[in-house]
Enzyme design. Structure first.
Site, PDB file in Angstrom:
ATOM      1  CG  LEU A  86     -27.274  18.158  14.259  1.00 47.13           C
ATOM      2  CD1 LEU A  86     -26.200  19.131  13.785  1.00 47.13           C
ATOM      3  CD2 LEU A  86     -27.683  17.245  13.115  1.00 47.13           C
ATOM      4  N   GLY A 106      -3.435  13.835  -7.485  1.00 40.90           N
ATOM      5  CA  GLY A 106      -4.550  13.146  -6.836  1.00 40.90           C
ATOM      6  C   GLY A 106      -4.734  13.576  -5.388  1.00 40.90           C
ATOM      7  NE  ARG A 107       0.059  11.583  -1.781  1.00 39.83           N
ATOM      8  CZ  ARG A 107       1.300  11.134  -1.788  1.00 39.83           C
ATOM      9  NH1 ARG A 107       2.292  11.963  -2.076  1.00 39.83           N
ATOM     10  NH2 ARG A 107       1.559   9.866  -1.520  1.00 39.83           N
ATOM     11  N   GLY A 117       0.833  -1.198   0.000  1.00 41.36           N
ATOM     12  CA  GLY A 117       0.000   0.000   0.000  1.00 41.36           C
ATOM     13  C   GLY A 117       0.863   1.241   0.000  1.00 41.36           C
ATOM     14  CD  GLU A 165      -5.410   9.517  -4.395  1.00 37.06           C
ATOM     15  OE1 GLU A 165      -4.179   9.550  -4.618  1.00 37.06           O
ATOM     16  OE2 GLU A 165      -6.240   9.193  -5.255  1.00 37.06           O
TER      17      GLU A 165
END
Length: 390
Positions: free
Chosen positions: A339, A243-244, A133, A364
């Protein structure tokens, strides 16, 4: 809360208005059901493609929109503020086109890019493997030359659009050299021997399909190799910088959407006879959410403008991804807090935002990898550079 934006042209302003309109009319009515039922919204990508929003940062002669990255990222942010899964998909599709646009031959570009950038063909990006990875050079998937073709065998993990894409940008090993033995191929989605495992059962982004892809003797014509043999890792890494920035923009959009929902609730919900935003403790929480989101946006656009100016931007892209995704995690968690008990239920979308934010700190390049990139750049030292904006 409307976002104040600075864009370079009226055309860019019109693009952003078009994006907001499409997000409001085409995305917003579908997002809750699609995410709840884990439905992949393929038709949405065709709609965005027909509107010209999938190819914005690519040259017009290649079928793109010819827009600078600072405009493209703001469009991406507007999409992600309404539907993060689609924002991620647009970013991944753009990354899937990057290798062809930057390393492909003119013949390859003319053959495939128009349909890719127009949304008729949806892309996926195959780099990670079950054991590789953060260290892509450890990949084992191989391509062996066989006459005028290559035969690909192996597995690619965590593939966004896996099993849904029409083409896959795939990094594979063509020699045993650790870094210079990787090559890049454009594999058609209907290739014999290519299959997808059942989609991963994810914590968030459930409208975005993620699957392990299996390459079992997939035969790919040699003219589908992008660049020369051994150039795949540089192609992959240069694409990851861009892409980052895409994921940073998506994270900014997600944070903005969470802030907007929390703010609207805080103005309507009353305790002790006044809206809860009038209580200083909660008002300061909202102020911190706004400050973090504005800061993340500014960093992302700074990195984009460096890219547009042709200056080095790898360190700034990593900082933007790190800052924006960490902020998205914090802001979405704080939105649930605003909330209260309602935020913890699925009757309101903020719990989904929180689940979606987590993975943005992982894909990424994990945020630990981003810190590694930044620290190495600091150790190396980079000379100051100044560019004059046209």
């Amino acid at each position: 809360m409307p976002v104040q934006r600075l864009v370079p042209t009226q055309e860019a302003a019109d693009l952003l208005e078009l994006t907001r309109e499409l997000a409001r009319e085409e995305l917003a009515p579908r997002v809750a059901q699609a995410e709840a039922e884990e439905q992949f919204p393929r038709e949405v990508f065709r709609t965005l493609g027909k509107a010209g929003l999938l190819g914005l940062p690519y040259a017009e002669e290649l079928g793109g929109g010819g827009q600078p990255y600072e405009v493209y990222l703001q469009v991406l942010e507007e999409i992600a503020a309404v539907w993060a899964s689609v924002g991620v998909g647009v970013s991944v599709h753009g990354l899937s086109c990057f290798g062809l646009a930057t390393a492909g031959t003119r013949e390859q570009q003319e053959r495939w890019l128009p349909e890719m950038l127009g949304g008729e063909l949806l892309g996926a990006y195959c780099l990670s493997e079950p054991h590789a990875g953060s260290d892509p050079a450890a990949m084992r998937t191989k391509a062996v030359r066989d006459g005028d073709a290559y035969v690909i065998t192996g597995e690619k993990a965590w593939t966004t659009h896996g099993g849904q894409a029409d083409f896959y940008k795939v990094m594979v090993r063509t020699s045993e050299h650790r870094s210079r033995g990787i090559s890049c191929f454009l594999v058609p989605g209907d290739a014999a021997g290519l299959s997808a495992d059942p989609a991963e059962r994810k914590m968030g982004l459930t409208g975005s399909t993620t699957a392990l892809m299996r390459f079992e003797g997939v035969r790919v014509d040699a003219d589908r190799r992008l660049g020369a043999e051994g150039e795949g890792l540089p192609i992959a890494l240069s694409g990851l910088d861009a892409g980052r920035l895409g994921i940073a923009a998506v994270a900014v959009g997600l944070a903005q959407g969470a802030l907007d929902d929390a703010l609207a609730y805080a103005k309507e919900r009353e305790t002790f006879g006044v809206p809860i935003i009038d209580h200083q403790g909660l008002a300061f929480l909202l102020a911190d959410m706004a400050a973090g989101t504005e800061t993340a946006r500014a960093m992302t656009l700074h990195a984009a403008r460096l890219k547009d100016a042709g200056l080095p931007y790898s360190r700034q892209a990593s900082i933007a991804k790190l800052v924006a995704t960490d902020n998205a995690m914090k802001v979405t968690t704080d939105a649930v807090q605003v909330l209260g008990g309602y935020g913890y239920t699925r009757d309101f979308p903020v719990e989904r935002y929180m689940r979606e934010a987590k993975v943005m700190q992982i894909f990424e390049g994990t945020n630990q990898i981003q810190r590694l990139v930044v620290s190495r750049a600091l150790a190396k030292g980079v000379p100051a550079q100044t560019a004059v904006l046209a």
